[in-house]
Structures are given as structure tokens and as C-alpha cells.
Write a protein that holds these residues in place. Sequence first.
Motif, PDB file in Angstrom:
ATOM      1  N   GLY A  23      50.646 -49.357  34.677  1.00 26.88           N
ATOM      2  CA  GLY A  23      51.410 -48.214  34.199  1.00 26.88           C
ATOM      3  C   GLY A  23      50.735 -47.714  32.951  1.00 26.88           C
ATOM      4  O   GLY A  23      50.231 -48.504  32.151  1.00 26.88           O
ATOM      5  N   SER A  24      50.699 -46.403  32.784  1.00 24.94           N
ATOM      6  CA  SER A  24      50.030 -45.875  31.599  1.00 24.94           C
ATOM      7  C   SER A  24      50.710 -44.605  31.121  1.00 24.94           C
ATOM      8  O   SER A  24      51.492 -43.984  31.839  1.00 24.94           O
ATOM      9  CB  SER A  24      48.556 -45.590  31.883  1.00 24.94           C
ATOM     10  OG  SER A  24      48.432 -44.550  32.826  1.00 24.94           O
ATOM     11  N   ALA A  57      55.550 -45.673  23.675  1.00 29.88           N
ATOM     12  CA  ALA A  57      54.465 -45.572  24.655  1.00 29.88           C
ATOM     13  C   ALA A  57      54.279 -46.901  25.392  1.00 29.88           C
ATOM     14  O   ALA A  57      54.110 -46.923  26.615  1.00 29.88           O
ATOM     15  CB  ALA A  57      53.164 -45.163  23.960  1.00 29.88           C
ATOM     16  N   ARG A  58      54.318 -48.015  24.665  1.00 29.27           N
ATOM     17  CA  ARG A  58      54.191 -49.324  25.319  1.00 29.27           C
ATOM     18  C   ARG A  58      55.331 -49.557  26.300  1.00 29.27           C
ATOM     19  O   ARG A  58      55.110 -50.013  27.426  1.00 29.27           O
ATOM     20  CB  ARG A  58      54.144 -50.448  24.273  1.00 29.27           C
ATOM     21  CG  ARG A  58      52.801 -50.612  23.611  1.00 29.27           C
ATOM     22  CD  ARG A  58      52.741 -51.871  22.751  1.00 29.27           C
ATOM     23  NE  ARG A  58      53.614 -51.793  21.595  1.00 29.27           N
ATOM     24  CZ  ARG A  58      53.269 -51.242  20.437  1.00 29.27           C
ATOM     25  NH1 ARG A  58      52.073 -50.728  20.268  1.00 29.27           N
ATOM     26  NH2 ARG A  58      54.122 -51.216  19.431  1.00 29.27           N
ATOM     27  N   ASN A  59      56.556 -49.225  25.881  1.00 30.34           N
ATOM     28  CA  ASN A  59      57.710 -49.407  26.764  1.00 30.34           C
ATOM     29  C   ASN A  59      57.601 -48.540  28.012  1.00 30.34           C
ATOM     30  O   ASN A  59      57.926 -48.987  29.117  1.00 30.34           O
ATOM     31  CB  ASN A  59      59.012 -49.109  26.020  1.00 30.34           C
ATOM     32  CG  ASN A  59      59.337 -50.163  24.975  1.00 30.34           C
ATOM     33  OD1 ASN A  59      58.856 -51.292  25.054  1.00 30.34           O
ATOM     34  ND2 ASN A  59      60.134 -49.802  24.001  1.00 30.34           N
ATOM     35  N   LEU A  60      57.133 -47.321  27.868  1.00 31.03           N
ATOM     36  CA  LEU A  60      56.966 -46.425  29.011  1.00 31.03           C
ATOM     37  C   LEU A  60      55.899 -46.961  29.967  1.00 31.03           C
ATOM     38  O   LEU A  60      56.090 -46.968  31.183  1.00 31.03           O
ATOM     39  CB  LEU A  60      56.604 -45.016  28.537  1.00 31.03           C
ATOM     40  CG  LEU A  60      56.438 -43.948  29.612  1.00 31.03           C
ATOM     41  CD1 LEU A  60      57.681 -43.821  30.483  1.00 31.03           C
ATOM     42  CD2 LEU A  60      56.105 -42.606  28.958  1.00 31.03           C
ATOM     43  N   ALA A  92      46.332 -41.058  22.228  1.00 34.57           N
ATOM     44  CA  ALA A  92      46.008 -42.437  22.605  1.00 34.57           C
ATOM     45  C   ALA A  92      46.613 -42.758  23.958  1.00 34.57           C
ATOM     46  O   ALA A  92      47.716 -42.317  24.273  1.00 34.57           O
ATOM     47  CB  ALA A  92      46.540 -43.412  21.566  1.00 34.57           C
ATOM     48  N   GLU A  93      45.857 -43.510  24.760  1.00 32.52           N
ATOM     49  CA  GLU A  93      46.367 -43.984  26.040  1.00 32.52           C
ATOM     50  C   GLU A  93      46.782 -45.436  25.886  1.00 32.52           C
ATOM     51  O   GLU A  93      46.088 -46.228  25.262  1.00 32.52           O
ATOM     52  CB  GLU A  93      45.310 -43.894  27.137  1.00 32.52           C
ATOM     53  CG  GLU A  93      45.816 -44.453  28.462  1.00 32.52           C
ATOM     54  CD  GLU A  93      44.761 -44.528  29.546  1.00 32.52           C
ATOM     55  OE1 GLU A  93      45.138 -44.388  30.718  1.00 32.52           O
ATOM     56  OE2 GLU A  93      43.577 -44.748  29.232  1.00 32.52           O
ATOM     57  N   ILE A  94      47.916 -45.767  26.450  1.00 30.95           N
ATOM     58  CA  ILE A  94      48.389 -47.140  26.531  1.00 30.95           C
ATOM     59  C   ILE A  94      48.439 -47.475  28.016  1.00 30.95           C
ATOM     60  O   ILE A  94      49.002 -46.719  28.809  1.00 30.95           O
ATOM     61  CB  ILE A  94      49.809 -47.301  25.962  1.00 30.95           C
ATOM     62  CG1 ILE A  94      49.907 -46.805  24.529  1.00 30.95           C
ATOM     63  CG2 ILE A  94      50.290 -48.744  26.092  1.00 30.95           C
ATOM     64  CD1 ILE A  94      49.241 -47.662  23.517  1.00 30.95           C
ATOM     65  N   ILE A  95      47.860 -48.598  28.400  1.00 35.31           N
ATOM     66  CA  ILE A  95      47.941 -49.046  29.785  1.00 35.31           C
ATOM     67  C   ILE A  95      48.433 -50.484  29.800  1.00 35.31           C
ATOM     68  O   ILE A  95      47.998 -51.302  28.988  1.00 35.31           O
ATOM     69  CB  ILE A  95      46.603 -48.898  30.539  1.00 35.31           C
ATOM     70  CG1 ILE A  95      46.774 -49.288  32.001  1.00 35.31           C
ATOM     71  CG2 ILE A  95      45.494 -49.678  29.885  1.00 35.31           C
ATOM     72  CD1 ILE A  95      45.629 -48.883  32.901  1.00 35.31           C
TER      73      ILE A  95
END
Length: 106
Positions: A23-24, A57-60, A92-95
Motif C-alpha cells: 500500500g502506498s 501517510a503511514r496509516n493510509l 514524499a511517498e510512503i510504501i
Amino acid sequence: MLIVTTEQVSGYDISEVKGYVKGSTIQTKHIGRDITAGLKGIVGGEIKGYTEMMTEARNLAIDRMVQEAEEQGANAIIGMRMQTSTVMANAAEIIAYGTAVVIEKY
């Protein structure tokens, strides 16, 4: 949904490996956070607006990973990792990624 960073779950057997799930999200800063960040750059301290943005963002990203695992019929994710990267200025991208599995208590 059980999510662990380990490859095994104590007290459980992995009965089926469903496969890779992820998920990202890509988040950008807004002007209010930039002003606060600029001030904090002068006086020091935590930039709470950015901390909140990255937590969201991390939770999403985790929620999206879980949804993908559930769609595959998994009840757990093992070997979960998170990664952050800059994709452009102010974004920033969080994956979040791991292996979707079915676990059963033994």
C-alpha cells in the motif's frame, strides 16, 4: 488483521502464502506547514505538522496494504516493512509492504 515484521508468528502455523501485498501514498506539504517548518528551522524543535502528515501517510499506506491482503483472503501480513522516498520537491511517498498469509493457531 495481524501485521508483524517477523517471518513467523509465535503460536501460529502459516497454512497458506497468498503473496506480496503493498500500500502506498504520496503526500505533499501545504503552505501552513511550510511556514511552521521555516520558523522551526530558525528556533529548532519538532515540526508537528510534518509529524502528523507522515503519521497519516503511514496509516493510509498500511490500510491500503491490509485491504489488498484481505482481498486475497489473508488474515495476517508477515515481514512487513515501510519505506519513504522523495518523489519530487515537497512530496514524499510512503510504501508499506509484506507477505499476505493465512495463519492458524496450533
